[in-house]
Structures are given as structure tokens and as C-alpha cells.
Design a protein around this motif. Sequence first.
Motif, PDB file in Angstrom:
ATOM      1  N   UNK A   1       0.976  -1.165   0.416  1.00  0.00           N
ATOM      2  CA  UNK A   1       0.103   0.030   0.152  1.00  0.00           C
ATOM      3  C   UNK A   1       0.488   1.472  -0.258  1.00  0.00           C
ATOM      4  N   UNK A   2       2.076   1.271  -0.038  1.00  0.00           N
ATOM      5  CA  UNK A   2       3.422   2.120   0.072  1.00  0.00           C
ATOM      6  C   UNK A   2       3.528   2.269  -1.516  1.00  0.00           C
ATOM      7  N   UNK A   3       3.118   3.805  -1.483  1.00  0.00           N
ATOM      8  CA  UNK A   3       3.570   4.491  -2.963  1.00  0.00           C
ATOM      9  C   UNK A   3       4.764   4.998  -2.926  1.00  0.00           C
ATOM     10  N   UNK A   4       5.621   5.095  -3.536  1.00  0.00           N
ATOM     11  CA  UNK A   4       7.565   5.739  -3.614  1.00  0.00           C
ATOM     12  C   UNK A   4       7.095   6.816  -4.951  1.00  0.00           C
TER      13      UNK A   4
ATOM     14  N   UNK B   1       0.551   6.914   1.801  1.00  0.00           N
ATOM     15  CA  UNK B   1       0.131   5.654   1.705  1.00  0.00           C
ATOM     16  C   UNK B   1      -1.520   5.428   0.422  1.00  0.00           C
ATOM     17  N   UNK B   2      -1.786   4.381   0.635  1.00  0.00           N
ATOM     18  CA  UNK B   2      -2.542   4.361  -0.411  1.00  0.00           C
ATOM     19  C   UNK B   2      -3.601   3.799   0.700  1.00  0.00           C
ATOM     20  N   UNK B   3      -5.076   4.120   0.084  1.00  0.00           N
ATOM     21  CA  UNK B   3      -6.281   4.115   1.531  1.00  0.00           C
ATOM     22  C   UNK B   3      -6.295   2.762   1.176  1.00  0.00           C
ATOM     23  N   UNK B   4      -6.869   2.026   2.284  1.00  0.00           N
ATOM     24  CA  UNK B   4      -7.384   0.658   2.031  1.00  0.00           C
ATOM     25  C   UNK B   4      -8.097   0.257   1.003  1.00  0.00           C
TER      26      UNK B   4
ATOM     27  N   UNK C   1     -12.707   5.070  -4.832  1.00  0.00           N
ATOM     28  CA  UNK C   1     -11.559   5.450  -5.708  1.00  0.00           C
ATOM     29  C   UNK C   1     -10.489   5.493  -4.647  1.00  0.00           C
ATOM     30  N   UNK C   2      -9.288   5.072  -4.612  1.00  0.00           N
ATOM     31  CA  UNK C   2      -8.606   4.916  -3.992  1.00  0.00           C
ATOM     32  C   UNK C   2      -7.583   6.387  -3.808  1.00  0.00           C
ATOM     33  N   UNK C   3      -7.619   6.496  -2.167  1.00  0.00           N
ATOM     34  CA  UNK C   3      -7.418   8.150  -1.799  1.00  0.00           C
ATOM     35  C   UNK C   3      -5.784   7.709  -1.316  1.00  0.00           C
ATOM     36  N   UNK C   4      -4.876   9.029  -1.362  1.00  0.00           N
ATOM     37  CA  UNK C   4      -3.294   8.734  -1.064  1.00  0.00           C
ATOM     38  C   UNK C   4      -2.703  10.198  -0.119  1.00  0.00           C
TER      39      UNK C   4
ATOM     40  N   UNK D   1      -3.565  16.124   6.596  1.00  0.00           N
ATOM     41  CA  UNK D   1      -3.735  15.409   7.138  1.00  0.00           C
ATOM     42  C   UNK D   1      -2.662  14.406   6.179  1.00  0.00           C
ATOM     43  N   UNK D   2      -1.940  13.850   7.519  1.00  0.00           N
ATOM     44  CA  UNK D   2      -0.544  12.487   7.012  1.00  0.00           C
ATOM     45  C   UNK D   2      -0.850  11.984   7.666  1.00  0.00           C
ATOM     46  N   UNK D   3       0.693  10.807   7.611  1.00  0.00           N
ATOM     47  CA  UNK D   3       0.612   9.106   8.118  1.00  0.00           C
ATOM     48  C   UNK D   3       2.272   9.228   8.407  1.00  0.00           C
ATOM     49  N   UNK D   4       2.392   8.716   9.875  1.00  0.00           N
ATOM     50  CA  UNK D   4       3.810   8.669  10.277  1.00  0.00           C
ATOM     51  C   UNK D   4       3.923   7.104  10.067  1.00  0.00           C
TER      52      UNK D   4
END
Lengths: 666, 126
Positions: A544-547, A554-557, A565-568, A608-611
Amino acid sequence: MDMQKYLELFVSEANEHIQAAGTDASRLAAGLIPLETLNSLFRHFHSIKGMAASMGFEEIASLSHAVEDLFDRLRKGGDPPGQLHDLLMEALDSTSAMVVWASRGEARGAITIDAKPIIQRIRDVMPPALKPASPTRDRAAAAPVSPAPRSASTGAAVAAPSHYECLVSIDPKTDFPGARAALVLKRLERVGEVVSTTPGREALQSPDFTGEILVALRSERTESAIRATIADLLDVRRFELRPAAAAGTAASRAEPADAAESAHSTVRIPTATLDHFLDSIAEMITRRGILTGALKMRDYHAARQTLGKLSESIDDLRKKVMLIRLMPFEHISARLTRSVRDLCRRTGKRVSLRITGGEVALDRSVLEEILDPLNHILRNAVDHGIELPAERELMGKPPDGTVHIEVTRSGDHVVIAVADDGKGMDKEAIRRAALAGGFATEAELAAMDEKQVFLLTTIPGFSTATRVTDVSGRGVGMDIVRTRIEALHGHIAISSRRGAGTRLDMTLPITVAVIDAFVVECGGGLFAVPAGSVAGVELVEPGRIRRTLAGCFLASRDTGEPDTEVSYTPLVRLDEAFGTPPAAMAASLDGGGSEPVQVLAYQTNGTRGALAVDRIRERREVVVKPLGSPLERLRRYSGAALLDDGSVALILDLVNLSRHQELTNR
Amino acid sequence: MTSSGTLSVLIVDDALFMRSMIRDILTNTGRFEVIGEAANGREAVKKYQELKPELVTMDIVMPELDGIEATREILRADPQAVIVMCSALGQEALVIESIAAGARDFIVKPFTPEKVIRVVDNLARR
């Protein structure tokens, strides 16, 4: 005094300092200057100065003073001059030569070394003096709760406190008249409450302090008791005490004007709260007794249980004490209303101020700190934002302008919004000015959304450099407002519509002392993530991790539902903070790894973010310690948390972390 | 009071030079006895607890722990401690901070016997 006797001591100690400073100097030549080196050099020259002055060696004292000043400013953040190392070496040589001259004793004759040129060169490259002691130090200095004057809070029927006016006059010829006055104030605080001082306390440190200070004192003691308290202080030329004109007027004149000031130094507590404290403490004493008993009997099960209960009592008491620090916003409402009234009088505008949400409470020190920025924003709104009544009528607006301060609570933050119905800000004018003034390029401007354009006005120097004060609908000084708000770990957002008005949203943390946080490990470091901002915690498969060139996302589940739609979400890598990523997580993030990655998703203040972290240790309340200078300049961290085992976790400022990631990605 | 009726003093300053000077000034009056010296704030806190002097002269700028922090720590353990700050010219703000921390009085360098004695005698009287 027989100075000869001290000459040997002076020479040997001065030489020790010169030697040590020489060693420190070698660290300067290496490029990066450690703060400890700056502190050390400051101290060495400070010592030499002191001893030289005592011995009457003016020239040595002057040179040492100049070098001491230089390193004092450098250690407080000033920019080092280019030839720092050379300058220092020259200063050391001259000082050394002068000490040799001094050591000859009676045989020395007139001094032949001329230090004036080197002193001048040092003064020429001296960085500007910065503000005195940072707020963090001052906060540490003031006890959070100082005992209120004896019977002021018992509510029992005692003689009502009287209001006095004290005129204190310090002999201006004394070494530190300000400090003498500070001693008087400290004594007066023993017998009552210093409601206000004229001039304010900051004047005591100023070289312009005249030695005279008027103190408004509230006390239950008699006049003679008050006089007796300061009777033995030195250099008090005059102390006049008289009952205040009318207890009402002096107090009410002084109190609201300085409610914020006294809010900072003393606290009034309802006696019921003190009773609660005593109850909590009684409970703690009981539980401690049970714990002691259990340990004596080696009943470790009972001991563990009681320890748990004791911890609860401690947390409970701590929470109660923290609550005392909270004060409702309306505590400063009167001052704000008065500011607007004064501004209207001066500018001829007609503005009514509406404040809603006054009951929302903030930490009293935060409240104290936002008073200035708020006043500034109000000044801008009335002066530049709101039009004259005649103009407004022409536009079809009511002649009276409105400024609305709205205070709302959102989780562990407070949002203070200031909105006016004035002329609003001109986006285009700001864009043109930014371009012309070199504050942004065409490309950058094109990529900016409206909010970012308005924030351009908060760049230091923007308003004066571009002279858009009236066109932008905002005066100068927005950079100071922003700095102050960010220093409180808050954020500012501006929205505006031409012709309709402008709105500033300031988000501030409610308490500065304790936060609920996730303690995480990453790359060998410990970090604390404010729980209030964490939206979710997940173990994420590497897939799920896109570089991308723009960074990690991080792509949504995949929920399995068709057509979603996929959100990032932008992924922030904490491992980069320490530079040594452990194998598993880095592999997964950089591609090629198969281990799932521990991720915390956060949302705060519109960001918004992810750690991505190695692992989550626990979730707990942590005591926030300010980072102090110079680490507090690292905006990605809003403080440090002391953990039980003595280790330190850096508390993340998620908004700044995201911003930083964005910038590094670009 | 020490056995000879003099006031006991702890001198804190990182310069041996200054400690000697203050020691001489105080001893020459016959009213004070220096029972200990410390060269930095940390030593000062330790020595204070060991010796319990009636008066402390405290330099402000010192390595390890500065005079203001040392003052705070000493007062935390013994709120009755009498501490006099010894400051250089140009450090008024630090002296004011020391006063907020609980220092009773201060002397500004360069010292003269008169300056020092005036302040310590005044404190001794109370």
C-alpha cells in the motif's frame, strides 16, 4: 585594599582562562561551533573582565568585556562574523600581552599595548542583541501557584483588604536601581498582592529606569506593618504609602488593565478546591500507608494493587492542579473591548466588537501571550480593514463595522477566530507585491492556493518591503503575530474576500503542560505523537506504500467495494530524523521489503498525514517540557516528554512535520 | 552563629581570585567566618547542605550550574537560606531574576570592602 597581594592570583587565573579559551578557539576554526564552546568562551572572558576590573586594569577589562559581549550574543543565537577565529586569536594575544605587562607589578610603567583597534573591530562585527530571557526560562522562574495573601481566599469574615498606593523611590546612584526596586516588590508581595506597577516590571531592567515606581498594593496588613516590611532594604530613598484614592477606582483602574499581568503571577483558588486537594492528599497518605504495610508483609500482589490506586490519586491531584491553570477567554475580553474603543476614537471609525465563546478556557500563560497578537490583529482590522462610516454607506454596508472574535474548542485545541466585515485583502495585489519584492517566484505563486497567498503577508518584511499595507487590507506586523502564535505551538490561517472582509483563525493548544500521546520508537529515537491528532493506527502491508518523485504516499485500504477511488495520504518517515533506519521498515518503504510497517494516521488543523514508525511503545499522558534555546527553533518538535525510565521523547508538531516533508519532497 | 560569635559564610565563585578577595574582606571585619568555598553551582548546593552556613555569597555566571539555579535549589531545600548574589556590571536582568528566585540582596563587582560590608552587615542584623 592591598591589590599587590592579589596580583599573583590574578595573573595565574587569568592565564588559566586564556589557555582554556585558546583550546576553545581551536573548535571555532573547525567550522561548526558547539554551543558549549560559545558558553565556555563567554565565561572565560567574563571572569577575566571581573578580575581585571577588581584590580583596576581598565584596558584588560574593556577588551574582555567586548569579547564577553560578542560570545554572549553568539550563544544566544546571533550570527557569527566571518573572521571570528582570527578576531578571537588576536584578542587572546592582546589579553595575554596585557597580563604580562600587569604581572611586572610596580615595575610595569604605562601600558604600551593598545587594545582600542581590536575592541573597535569586535564591536563592528557584533551581532545585534536579542531579546532578554526567553519565556521558557521566565516560566520556570515563576512558581505556578504562589500562596494567595493569607486570608484573601479563605472566605472567612476577616478585615476586607485595603488598596494602597506606594511610591517607591530608589537612589539612582546605586549600582542596580531596578534590582533594588525588585527587592521592594518581593517584600511587598509578602504582605499583600501587587496589583500593578507603573511603570511595568519590564522597566526595571531598562537602562532608562529612573528609580521611581508606583505600586498598587492590595493588603490586609496595617500601614505600619507594610512599612516595617521594607524598612531594612538598602538604597530606598523614599517610600510613601497611602490608601488608594478610592479603593474602587484605583483597584478597578489597575485591575482590568493588568488582569493579565496579575493572572500570570498569582492565582486565586476557591477554598472548595483547596479542600479537594486536601482530600486527595489524605487519600494518598492512606494508600501510601497500605502500600508500606503490604511491602513489609511481602504481599507483592496487594502492593501492586495499592500502587495502582496510589498512582490514580496522584494523577487525579495533578489533573486538579492543572485545571487551576485554565482561565476562560473572557478574562481578557474587557481589555480587548477597550482596545477597540480606543482605536475607534483615534481613527474615526465606528466598530463594534462581538466576542462569543468567552467561557472557553485556556492555560493562563497562553492567554497572557496571545493578548499582544490579538491587540495587533484588532489594530489592523480597525485601522486598515474597516472602512470609514461614509465609505461603508456608499458600499451599502452598515456605517458601523463589526469585528467578531469567536472562541471555540476543538479537541485539545482552541480556535480563536477574528473576523471583520471590512474591505478584505486583495489577492492580486499581494501576488504582484510578492513577485516584485522577490518573496516568491511565478511558479511558486501559481502553485499556491488562496490561503497560502494570504499567508504571504506574514513573511517578515513583506509589508514594509512591498508597501501594500492599505491595499492588502492588513497593516504591518503580521509576521510578529505569526511568530508569537507559532512559538505557542499554534497555527494561523487567513481567509478573505475583497470588499467583504477578512478572517484570521488561530489554533492554539489548550494546555501546555500535559498531553495524551503515543510514545513511538523510530530509527533509535523516541518520539511522542499527540493522541488528539491521531486518527488511526494500522499495520500496513508494503504494497500500500507508493514511492513517487513527490515522496512516499499511503494508499487507502481496499474495502472491496466496487468503484471506490483510492485516496493517498502523504507518508512521513521519522527514520530520516535520525538518519539510521533499521532494516525492516526502510526496506518496506524503499521497496523490496515484505514486513508490514507500523503507521499512525493523523489529522490536525486541516493537515492530513501518516507517520511510519518502527513500533508503538505505549499510549500515555506525558508531561511536556519546553525544549528551550536553541532546540526550540526546531519547529518540527513542540517540546520534550520525560518518560518514567528517564528517557526523553521528542514531541512532534505534526503540522510543521508535514510542511517540512512537503518542502523536502519538492 | 559560630562559636566565636561570628556569622558563618559559604563563598561561591568560580574564580579563586574572587573567593580570596571576598574571604579577606569578610574575615578582616572580625564579624564573619568563612566556613567553606565552592567553585560552581553544583558544589554550592552540596556544600550548603553539609555546612549549613548562615550566609552565602553567590556568583552568577559559573560552569556546571549557574548561580540562579543553585539559589533555587538551595532555597527549595531550605527556604530560610540567606543568599547574596555577586554580579558583574551589565547583569541587572540576571540579578532581578535571582531576586525572583529568592536571593535576599546583591553586590555588584568590582568589589570594594565598603560595598560588600554594607550589604552583609545589613543582612546579619536581621
